[in-house]
Write an enzyme that holds these catalytic residues in place. Structure first.
Site, PDB file in Angstrom:
ATOM      1  N   GLU A 168      48.554  38.782  40.456  1.00 25.28           N
ATOM      2  CA  GLU A 168      48.272  38.272  41.786  1.00 25.28           C
ATOM      3  C   GLU A 168      49.428  38.773  42.664  1.00 25.28           C
ATOM      4  O   GLU A 168      50.602  38.640  42.299  1.00 25.28           O
ATOM      5  CB  GLU A 168      48.222  36.741  41.719  1.00 25.28           C
ATOM      6  CG  GLU A 168      47.679  36.074  42.937  1.00 25.28           C
ATOM      7  CD  GLU A 168      46.143  35.985  42.988  1.00 25.28           C
ATOM      8  OE1 GLU A 168      45.438  36.423  42.055  1.00 25.28           O
ATOM      9  OE2 GLU A 168      45.660  35.457  44.013  1.00 25.28           O
ATOM     10  N   LYS A 174      40.173  26.090  36.803  1.00 23.86           N
ATOM     11  CA  LYS A 174      41.101  25.983  37.929  1.00 23.86           C
ATOM     12  C   LYS A 174      41.241  24.537  38.350  1.00 23.86           C
ATOM     13  O   LYS A 174      40.277  23.767  38.322  1.00 23.86           O
ATOM     14  CB  LYS A 174      40.703  26.890  39.092  1.00 23.86           C
ATOM     15  CG  LYS A 174      39.336  26.667  39.647  1.00 23.86           C
ATOM     16  CD  LYS A 174      39.049  27.647  40.770  1.00 23.86           C
ATOM     17  CE  LYS A 174      37.566  27.748  41.001  1.00 23.86           C
ATOM     18  NZ  LYS A 174      37.210  28.690  42.037  1.00 23.86           N
ATOM     19  N   GLU A 201      49.040  27.768  34.193  1.00 23.91           N
ATOM     20  CA  GLU A 201      49.768  28.748  35.003  1.00 23.91           C
ATOM     21  C   GLU A 201      49.639  28.410  36.477  1.00 23.91           C
ATOM     22  O   GLU A 201      48.609  27.865  36.889  1.00 23.91           O
ATOM     23  CB  GLU A 201      49.171  30.150  34.796  1.00 23.91           C
ATOM     24  CG  GLU A 201      49.215  30.618  33.373  1.00 23.91           C
ATOM     25  CD  GLU A 201      48.638  32.027  33.211  1.00 23.91           C
ATOM     26  OE1 GLU A 201      48.498  32.751  34.208  1.00 23.91           O
ATOM     27  OE2 GLU A 201      48.323  32.374  32.062  1.00 23.91           O
ATOM     28  N   ARG A 257      32.199  33.593  34.416  1.00 18.27           N
ATOM     29  CA  ARG A 257      32.874  32.371  34.844  1.00 18.27           C
ATOM     30  C   ARG A 257      32.634  31.350  33.737  1.00 18.27           C
ATOM     31  O   ARG A 257      31.502  30.987  33.466  1.00 18.27           O
ATOM     32  CB  ARG A 257      32.275  31.883  36.169  1.00 18.27           C
ATOM     33  CG  ARG A 257      33.057  30.763  36.810  1.00 18.27           C
ATOM     34  CD  ARG A 257      32.427  30.300  38.096  1.00 18.27           C
ATOM     35  NE  ARG A 257      32.527  31.236  39.198  1.00 18.27           N
ATOM     36  CZ  ARG A 257      33.635  31.418  39.922  1.00 18.27           C
ATOM     37  NH1 ARG A 257      34.713  30.726  39.668  1.00 18.27           N
ATOM     38  NH2 ARG A 257      33.643  32.276  40.908  1.00 18.27           N
ATOM     39  N   ARG A 309      44.095  39.077  44.089  1.00 18.87           N
ATOM     40  CA  ARG A 309      44.020  39.478  42.686  1.00 18.87           C
ATOM     41  C   ARG A 309      43.975  40.993  42.609  1.00 18.87           C
ATOM     42  O   ARG A 309      43.245  41.635  43.360  1.00 18.87           O
ATOM     43  CB  ARG A 309      42.759  38.892  42.058  1.00 18.87           C
ATOM     44  CG  ARG A 309      42.637  39.185  40.576  1.00 18.87           C
ATOM     45  CD  ARG A 309      41.413  38.520  40.014  1.00 18.87           C
ATOM     46  NE  ARG A 309      41.372  38.595  38.566  1.00 18.87           N
ATOM     47  CZ  ARG A 309      40.674  37.765  37.798  1.00 18.87           C
ATOM     48  NH1 ARG A 309      39.969  36.801  38.344  1.00 18.87           N
ATOM     49  NH2 ARG A 309      40.648  37.886  36.496  1.00 18.87           N
ATOM     50  N   LYS A 344      48.521  28.842  40.073  1.00 18.08           N
ATOM     51  CA  LYS A 344      47.416  29.598  40.700  1.00 18.08           C
ATOM     52  C   LYS A 344      47.956  30.121  42.022  1.00 18.08           C
ATOM     53  O   LYS A 344      48.009  29.406  43.019  1.00 18.08           O
ATOM     54  CB  LYS A 344      46.196  28.713  40.927  1.00 18.08           C
ATOM     55  CG  LYS A 344      44.991  29.494  41.464  1.00 18.08           C
ATOM     56  CD  LYS A 344      43.779  28.597  41.625  1.00 18.08           C
ATOM     57  CE  LYS A 344      42.481  29.381  41.775  1.00 18.08           C
ATOM     58  NZ  LYS A 344      42.427  30.261  42.935  1.00 18.08           N
ATOM     59  N   PHE A 375      49.382  38.068  35.040  1.00 14.41           N
ATOM     60  CA  PHE A 375      48.860  37.011  34.194  1.00 14.41           C
ATOM     61  C   PHE A 375      47.980  37.511  33.053  1.00 14.41           C
ATOM     62  O   PHE A 375      47.587  36.732  32.187  1.00 14.41           O
ATOM     63  CB  PHE A 375      48.118  35.936  35.008  1.00 14.41           C
ATOM     64  CG  PHE A 375      46.961  36.434  35.842  1.00 14.41           C
ATOM     65  CD1 PHE A 375      45.728  36.634  35.265  1.00 14.41           C
ATOM     66  CD2 PHE A 375      47.119  36.675  37.190  1.00 14.41           C
ATOM     67  CE1 PHE A 375      44.657  37.080  36.018  1.00 14.41           C
ATOM     68  CE2 PHE A 375      46.060  37.114  37.962  1.00 14.41           C
ATOM     69  CZ  PHE A 375      44.821  37.321  37.377  1.00 14.41           C
ATOM     70  N   ARG A 392      39.524  42.253  43.584  1.00 16.23           N
ATOM     71  CA  ARG A 392      38.681  41.325  42.819  1.00 16.23           C
ATOM     72  C   ARG A 392      37.238  41.802  42.802  1.00 16.23           C
ATOM     73  O   ARG A 392      36.487  41.518  41.893  1.00 16.23           O
ATOM     74  CB  ARG A 392      38.782  39.945  43.459  1.00 16.23           C
ATOM     75  CG  ARG A 392      38.040  38.863  42.723  1.00 16.23           C
ATOM     76  CD  ARG A 392      38.078  37.580  43.552  1.00 16.23           C
ATOM     77  NE  ARG A 392      37.376  36.494  42.929  1.00 16.23           N
ATOM     78  CZ  ARG A 392      36.064  36.437  42.767  1.00 16.23           C
ATOM     79  NH1 ARG A 392      35.306  37.432  43.171  1.00 16.23           N
ATOM     80  NH2 ARG A 392      35.495  35.398  42.206  1.00 16.23           N
TER      81      ARG A 392
HETATM   82  P1  ATP Z   1      39.196  31.003  44.309  1.00 20.94           P
HETATM   83  O1  ATP Z   1      38.524  31.202  45.606  1.00 20.94           O
HETATM   84  O2  ATP Z   1      39.435  29.564  43.978  1.00 20.94           O
HETATM   85  O3  ATP Z   1      40.423  31.844  44.140  1.00 20.94           O
HETATM   86  P2  ATP Z   1      37.637  32.806  42.711  1.00 20.94           P
HETATM   87  O4  ATP Z   1      36.154  32.702  42.647  1.00 20.94           O
HETATM   88  O5  ATP Z   1      38.222  33.956  43.443  1.00 20.94           O
HETATM   89  O6  ATP Z   1      38.180  31.406  43.236  1.00 20.94           O
HETATM   90  P3  ATP Z   1      38.251  31.766  40.204  1.00 20.94           P
HETATM   91  O7  ATP Z   1      37.836  32.295  38.917  1.00 20.94           O
HETATM   92  O8  ATP Z   1      37.541  30.576  40.644  1.00 20.94           O
HETATM   93  O9  ATP Z   1      38.188  32.914  41.271  1.00 20.94           O
HETATM   94  O10 ATP Z   1      39.774  31.452  40.168  1.00 20.94           O
HETATM   95  C1  ATP Z   1      40.619  32.370  39.610  1.00 20.94           C
HETATM   96  C2  ATP Z   1      41.311  33.166  40.691  1.00 20.94           C
HETATM   97  O11 ATP Z   1      42.620  32.664  40.862  1.00 20.94           O
HETATM   98  C3  ATP Z   1      41.486  34.591  40.277  1.00 20.94           C
HETATM   99  O12 ATP Z   1      40.450  35.394  40.784  1.00 20.94           O
HETATM  100  C4  ATP Z   1      42.839  34.996  40.808  1.00 20.94           C
HETATM  101  O13 ATP Z   1      42.679  35.671  42.048  1.00 20.94           O
HETATM  102  C5  ATP Z   1      43.535  33.707  41.113  1.00 20.94           C
HETATM  103  N1  ATP Z   1      44.739  33.465  40.299  1.00 20.94           N
HETATM  104  C6  ATP Z   1      45.935  33.095  40.782  1.00 20.94           C
HETATM  105  N2  ATP Z   1      46.812  32.883  39.813  1.00 20.94           N
HETATM  106  C7  ATP Z   1      46.166  33.123  38.638  1.00 20.94           C
HETATM  107  C8  ATP Z   1      46.551  33.062  37.280  1.00 20.94           C
HETATM  108  N3  ATP Z   1      47.784  32.698  36.911  1.00 20.94           N
HETATM  109  N4  ATP Z   1      45.617  33.370  36.359  1.00 20.94           N
HETATM  110  C9  ATP Z   1      44.361  33.724  36.714  1.00 20.94           C
HETATM  111  N5  ATP Z   1      43.939  33.800  37.987  1.00 20.94           N
HETATM  112  C10 ATP Z   1      44.834  33.504  38.953  1.00 20.94           C
END
Ligand code: ATP
Length: 590
Positions: A302, A425, A250, A419, A257, A252, A342, A272
């Site tokens: 998102e 990612k 998907e 996690r 979030r 990103k 999502f 988040r």
């Molecule tokens: P980052 O700073 O890279 O966003 P993070 O620690 O907030 O990392 P991760 O679990 O590493 O979170 O990455 C997932 C994040 O990506 C989610 O918290 C969400 O905000 C974002 N996101 C964007 N598009 C999507 C998607 N299609 N599915 C899931 N998460 C998504």
């Protein structure tokens, strides 16, 4: 339970540095806490009075707390301030100053934990005119009955500076030891916490209903679920291998979030970090009421800032404009957002967190009504690393951060609060900057919408390939145009309009209107990236890839002085792309 008992524990906890000892002390404290108030003991111990999603903040400023201390101690402002300046900690200052007082005054009555908790609750909830004076009064009342040691902790809690180092996770450890019989049950307690985001509630249920109660804890609308998070890898091959050969990839999105809870017309949006951010997004509330076809649901999406004139996605920073307390309506108009859903975790009484992803996605498709502002995250099913890589570049070019690649096996449940490798990612290891502008030729246009309807919303721009004597597309630009530009562009371009793509133009995009390559505009962007859509330098850097400019913007300069063959060439673009990369490697090694 007396507050003095709690203060004793705090003093002991403060003095130790081993986590095991801290957990043991917490076990002891929780055992001595009456079940009816164990939640309150827990909140106080982490320096709060409610779980974060309730949005109730204590946050009394030091200045206000000092005023209360002065009144309660009967000492002069100077003495109070000097002591505070000397010790740098309002709690320690209070303890010292009140020692003098306690030699002459007797406490009227001993404070209970509930007394303190209720007073703090009142302080937090007092708002409006005269609120500051009221807060001081309540605090003076508390301090007048408090021993010096109690005063120390009351003031630290009320100013948000308790900092015992006790985290939610340590409390979970203690709860599983006390009510679950040991570490083996830790996972159950963690599950309960992940589904409720409320450590006080988990403690209370454990104390009143035991392990069985903990097992019975369910998702509930209004209580945020802790989010599932992704691991990270940096190549398509590795990712597919880890996914067992196939996946759902998907976009990103680079936005905020949101976990959205809906019950009838009632909508709550959690961030988040489980904060309630509903008031910042009245437009999202409307969208959910309109586009979510379910009585009760918990959804994740998102929210991405978009350019209202072109519909293009903007970088995350643009959402900052929505983080204000006043003029929300104005911000909603000026900085519109799109929602990309999502996940779905709950639907009409049914917990979906144990349902595999591909089924959740199907359910999500049935619940979300799509329109201009609302969609599901763009996704592909694939088992091919080349295709995955291509999709990755497409995502970057569209303004996303990369991909979130998801496991689609039967085990691919929603793992709240974890996690793990079910989601991976795929982001770039670098970020680079485009320093120079480029001169590009207009080869096509897209109809505008909203404010731009009836005009062009964006232009398709190309670079020149002198070898083949053709123009290859490199971006679609919709930003940087003034109202005046938008008025005059159709007139300027009218004479070059043709009914189909010009034979000297190569692009993977379908424009609404095509032009003979004639007009040159100066463009700047964020960076040059690989692209599966644009044809500039096609195959020269990588098979099946061209180059594209990310977040392109018109600088305002019409290059009428340049012929289309004077536009930036393919080799110049390649040069710029490579020097960007070189810079990145240099920074990486320094
Ligand atoms: P980052 O700073 O890279 O966003 P993070 O620690 O907030 O990392 P991760 O679990 O590493 O979170 O990455 C997932 C994040 O990506 C989610 O918290 C969400 O905000 C974002 N996101 C964007 N598009 C999507 C998607 N299609 N599915 C899931 N998460 C998504």
């Amino acid at each position: 339970m007396l507050f003095s008992q709690l203060a004793e524990y705090y003093e002991k906890i403060e003095a130790i540095s081993s986590r095991i000892e801290m957990t043991n002390l917490l076990v002891d404290l929780l055992r001595k806490s009456p079940p009816e108030i164990v939640d309150k003991v827990v909140y106080l111990t982490i320096g709060e009075i409610y779980p974060p999603f309730m949005g109730v903040e204590l946050g009394v400023a030091d200045k206000l707390a000092l005023r209360a201390l002065k009144l309660a101690s009967g000492l002069s402002e100077k003495i109070v301030k000097d002591e505070y300046a000397k010790l740098g900690d309002i709690g320690a200052a209070a303890e010292k100053l009140l020692q003098k007082r306690s030699q002459i005054t007797l406490h009227i009555r001993e404070l209970t934990v509930l007394d303190v908790y209720q007073a703090l609750e009142k302080i937090a909830k007092t708002v409006g005119e005269g609120a500051m004076d009221m807060k001081v009064q309540i605090l003076v009342g508390l301090l007048s009955s408090a021993s010096p040691k109690e005063a120390k902790y009351i003031l630290r809690i009320v100013t948000g500076k308790l900092r015992l180092g006790v985290a939610d996770m340590t409390i979970l450890d203690a709860l599983s030891i006390l009510y679950g019989g040991g570490k083996e049950t830790r996972e159950l307690f963690e599950r309960a916490y992940n589904l409720t985001s409320d450590i006080g509630l988990v403690a209370k249920i454990a104390a009143t209903e035991g392990l069985e109660g903990i097992k019975r804890i369910k998702i509930s609308i209004g209580r945020p679920i802790r989010p599932m998070l992704a691991e990270r890898l940096s190549s398509a091959e590795e990712i597919l291998e880890k996914m067992g050969g196939q996946c759902l990839a998907e976009y990103k999105y680079d936005g905020e979030r949101m976990q959205i809870h809906k019950k009838g017309e009632e909508v709550i949006i959690f961030s988040r970090r489980q904060e309630n951010i509903t008031s910042q997004y009245p437009d999202v509330v409307e969208i959910i009421r309109r586009n979510v076809k379910a009585e009760e649901a918990i959804l994740e999406c998102e929210a991405v800032a978009i350019d209202p004139d072109t519909g293009d996605m903007l970088p995350f920073q643009e959402l900052m404009h929505r983080k204000r307390k006043h003029d929300i309506e104005k911000a909603v108009k000026e900085y519109p957002i799109n929602l990309y859903f999502f996940d779905i975790l709950y639907l009409n009484g049914r917990d979906l967190t144990q349902t595999p992803l591909h089924e959740r996605r199907k359910i999500l498709e049935g619940v979300i009504e799509r329109d201009e502002r609302v969609n599901l995250s763009k996704a592909i099913f694939t088992d091919n690393p080349v295709e995955l890589e291509k999709f990755f570049h497409e995502a970057i070019e569209a303004g996303c951060e990369g991909l979130v690649v998801k496991n689609i096996s039967r085990e691919a449940v929603y793992r709240a609060g974890a996690r793990g490798w079910l989601w991976i990612k795929y982001k770039r290891d670098y970020k680079s900057e485009m320093i120079d502008t480029v001169d590009l030729v207009v080869v096509g246009a897209f109809h505008g919408r909203g404010r731009r309807s009836g005009k062009y919303g964006a232009l398709l721009m190309a670079a020149y390939d002198p070898e083949k004597d053709i123009f290859q597309s490199v971006c679609k630009v919709g930003s940087g145009f003034t109202d005046e530009d938008l008025e005059k562009l159709p007139t300027i371009l009218e004479q070059y309009k043709i009914p189909h793509k010009h034979p000297r133009v190569e692009t993977g995009m379908e424009a609404d209107v095509w032009f003979e390559p004639r007009i040159v505009l100066e463009i700047i962007g964020a960076e040059i990236t690989l692209s599966p859509i644009h044809r500039a330098a096609w195959g020269k850097i990588k098979e099946d890839s061209g180059l594209a400019i990310r977040f392109p913007r018109f600088t305002g300069r019409y290059r009428f002085d340049k012929s289309p063959e004077d536009a930036t060439t393919i080799s110049e673009l390649i040069q710029m792309y490579r020097s960007q990369l070189k810079k990145i490697t240099e920074t990486a090694t320094t």
